[in-house]
Design a protein around this motif. Structure first.
Motif, short mmCIF file in Angstrom:
data_model
loop_
_atom_site.label_atom_id
_atom_site.label_comp_id
_atom_site.label_asym_id
_atom_site.label_seq_id
_atom_site.Cartn_x
_atom_site.Cartn_y
_atom_site.Cartn_z
N ILE A 71 0.83 -1.20 0.00
CA ILE A 71 0.00 0.00 0.00
C ILE A 71 0.87 1.26 0.00
N ALA A 75 1.35 4.11 -2.99
CA ALA A 75 1.06 5.53 -2.77
C ALA A 75 2.20 6.41 -3.26
N MET B 1 13.45 -2.74 -0.36
CA MET B 1 13.03 -1.36 -0.14
C MET B 1 14.04 -0.40 -0.76
N ASP B 3 14.60 0.36 -3.80
CA ASP B 3 14.12 1.20 -4.90
C ASP B 3 13.14 2.27 -4.43
N ASP B 4 12.81 2.22 -3.16
CA ASP B 4 11.81 3.17 -2.66
C ASP B 4 12.25 4.61 -2.84
N ALA B 7 11.99 5.69 -6.31
CA ALA B 7 10.64 5.81 -6.85
C ALA B 7 10.10 7.22 -6.71
N PRO B 9 9.65 10.84 -7.29
CA PRO B 9 10.12 11.77 -8.30
C PRO B 9 10.70 13.00 -7.60
N PRO B 11 10.18 16.55 -7.15
CA PRO B 11 9.39 17.75 -7.37
C PRO B 11 10.27 18.96 -7.08
N MET B 260 -3.47 7.04 -0.04
CA MET B 260 -2.43 7.88 0.55
C MET B 260 -1.38 7.04 1.27
N GLY B 261 -1.46 5.74 1.11
CA GLY B 261 -0.43 4.88 1.67
C GLY B 261 -0.70 4.42 3.09
#
Lengths: 259, 362
Positions: A71, A75, B1, B3-4, B7, B9, B11, B260-261
């Motif tokens: 999850i 997100a 984890m 690649d977290d 991941a 971007p 901004p 929203m995770g």
């Protein structure tokens, strides 16, 4: 590729909603999804957002298979902007935006200063930073929608899904929200939104995706997709599609009102 | 984890001015809430000091503190042995328990109001109180001792929640609605069960015992009760405090929270279990004390807003102070004690009516 959907089918129990849908949305693309109520637009969105787990086929977001993401990881790839709605409790605008910033936090952690900054920067980017310390339920519908856009931005995902973002807004707010969305797509975000107005698709999309009875009917540039025949087929209303400003813009006018 | 981090971007980084302004807004919001919480903490300490001196058996204020300090650093004894026995066996544990139960009930109420997105939810919305009541009533019928009654109440209370979860997981429809409905139904089923135990109870001793238990009381609390209750209460409250920011996200609804995770279902189960644990412990020790869990979070919300990062600690502190005051009234107002459950309802119900008539959003 921002969103890559291959052979997607989905059913609620025995009720089949989506049939074998395939399409690809490149990065930085603003896509408008057209289709009458109840044809499966929201179901498609829920599938792409990972909220409908039992789908058949393959969905990739930013090159990652949805089924392989947690999850939290999901997100970080894709954000959702719901229709502006009244939450039960009165939160501050800044607190509402901050809610989406927790996808890099472990289960017991709370947002820190950097998350506050991220939330505020998102409000500034959308142009509503002056609302930061207002109560979310006390600002106007258009402002609420922009705050929800900011919330999606604060999430730091590259792809954003919007479900009928302007259906409850007046004309001015509709234009403001859609211009904001247009601008964000120019800045590199991929945005998929559904709408009931073919005119909006002409103005505010790079590509238009048409869904009818759970099937993908068309997916191309708006001018190629939105024709007399298509609108009449989709909504059962005869329209004339007119071009304005050297065909930079097109509008649909119901023929029954022209004579 | 690994690649977290990739991941996310990049901004546009917030300009320095935006950064400080955002923090400024957040800090401004926090300041008044922090003051309020600090005020509640000070109030609680003052109330404890006052309560230590209050009572039918007069204990000099100075002696009360000397007795407490004496436990750590030996002092010259200026008080009677009887005073010390009374102080440590009756008054002190009772005050502690009032604080603990008040904090727990208010925290549980706040937690349920958030996770079920329902401003009218209270700690017993899922039947925790009625479950405990049935357990206690059966234990009283069986002629059990006070400790067995508490233990049975606790086990029944927790089992009720498990039952409600099992029912709602098999039912179709809106998860929250189904859970609350299952809670209400199980609750009313158990309340009929309690009525039945009253019907068959011996009217000379068992019936009054059940009735009195149902009204709630802190009279018989002793120091070892405090010690037993402290662990589950601390565990539950700590969990709620750790989860408090995520309860905010839950109020937006499960699907939105998920996008929203935030794993809404997992958080809801954790929060519900923690809130039930402290409710069940409270009810098992003191009997049914209503309204605290409903009213206190609302009062705090009016004062400092809905952000659970502040609301949760504020509710705990205010709940503790509130129940201590009510318990003082309960033991001092009349010659015979008024059960505290009656008093909280006397205060809670009119306040609730006021809330409705205020003509504003709750």
């Amino acid at each position: 590729m921002s969103i890559d959907v291959q052979n997607l089918s989905f059913a609620y129990g025995k009720h089949q909603v989506l049939y074998d849908i395939s399409f690809q949305i490149p990065d930085g693309c603003l896509v408008n999804v057209l289709g009458p109520n109840g044809v499966g637009k929201s179901t498609l969105f829920k599938c792409i957002l990972g909220l409908n787990a039992g789908y058949k086929g393959r969905i990739q977001v930013n090159g990652k298979d949805l089924k392989g993401l947690s999850i939290k990881q999901r997100a970080r790839e894709i954000a959702y902007i719901p229709q502006s709605h009244a939450p039960v409790y009165d939160y501050n605008v800044l607190d509402v935006v901050m809610m989406s910033t927790g996808n890099d936090l472990h289960l017991f952690a709370e947002p820190k200063a950097e998350h506050v900054e991220r939330a505020y920067a998102a409000l500034e980017r959308v142009g509503v930073a002056h609302l930061a310390d207002r109560t979310y339920t006390h600002i106007s519908g258009g402002e609420q929608q922009l705050v929800l856009v900011a919330r999606a931005l604060a999430q730091n995902a590259r792809t954003i899904i919007m479900d009928e973002p302007t259906s409850a807004l007046d004309y001015g707010n509709t234009v403001r929200v859609l211009s904001c969305v247009r601008q964000l797509a120019r800045e590199g975000l991929s945005i998929v939104q559904s709408t009931h107005q073919p005119d909006q698709a002409f103005l505010y999309s790079d590509r238009t995706l048409v869904i009818s009875a759970g099937r993908l009917l068309a997916y191309d540039e708006p001018k190629a997709v939105i024709t007399k025949e298509m609108v009449s087929h989709l909504y059962g209303v005869d329209v004339e599609v007119n071009s304005l400003y050297d065909d930079r813009i097109r509008v649909c006018v119901p023929t029954s009102e022209i004579d | 984890m690994a690649d977290d981090t990739l991941a996310a971007p990049a901004p546009a980084p917030a300009p320095a001015s935006a950064r400080s302004r955002g923090l400024e807004v957040a800090r401004k919001n926090d300041r008044s809430a922090r003051l309020f919480i600090l005020g509640l903490a000070i109030l609680m300490v003052v109330l404890v000091c006052v309560s230590l001196m209050l009572g039918r058996y007069p204990i000099e204020p100075v002696d009360a503190f000397k007795m407490l300090i004496n436990k750590i650093i030996p002092l010259e004894q200026t008080w009677g042995a009887q005073a010390e026995v009374l102080f440590f066996n009756v008054r002190f544990p009772r005050i502690l328990m009032a604080l603990m139960v008040g904090a727990c009930l208010a925290a549980a109420g706040a937690a349920f109001q958030g996770t079920f997105q329902n401003p009218l939810a209270s700690p017993d919305i899922l039947g925790a109180s009625q479950g405990a009541a049935l357990g206690a009533a059966i234990a009283i019928l069986a002629g059990a001792s006070a400790h067995v009654i508490s233990a049975t109440a606790f086990v029944f209370s927790m089992s009720t929640i498990v039952l409600v979860f099992l029912i709602s997981s098999r039912a179709k429809g809106n998860r929250i609605m189904v859970t609350v409905l299952a809670g209400v139904m199980v609750s009313s089923l158990f309340s009929s069960g309690v009525s039945f135990t009253k019907l068959v109870a011996d009217p000379t001793d068992q019936l009054p015992a059940i009735t009195y238990w149902l009204m709630g009381s802190l009279t018989s609390v002793r120091l070892h009760d405090v010690a037993i209750a402290a662990l589950p209460m601390a565990l539950g409250c700590a969990t709620l405090l750790l989860m408090r920011w995520r309860i905010n996200v839950l109020t937006m609804g499960d699907d939105e929270a998920a996008t929203m995770g935030v794993n809404a279902r997992l958080i809801r189960v954790i929060v519900t279990l923690a809130a039930t644990l402290i409710t069940a412990t409270s009810v098992a020790v003191t009997g049914m004390i209503g309204w605290v869990g409903l009213v206190i979070p609302h009062l705090c919300r009016m004062a400092i807003g809905c952000d659970y990062r502040k609301l949760m600690p504020a509710s705990m502190l205010m709940g503790a102070s509130f129940l201590l005051v009510v318990d003082n009234v309960s033991r001092l107002a009349t010659t015979s004690e008024i059960p505290i459950g009656i008093l909280t309802a006397f205060i809670g119900a009119p306040f609730f009516l006021y809330l409705i008539m205020r003509n504003k959003k709750l």
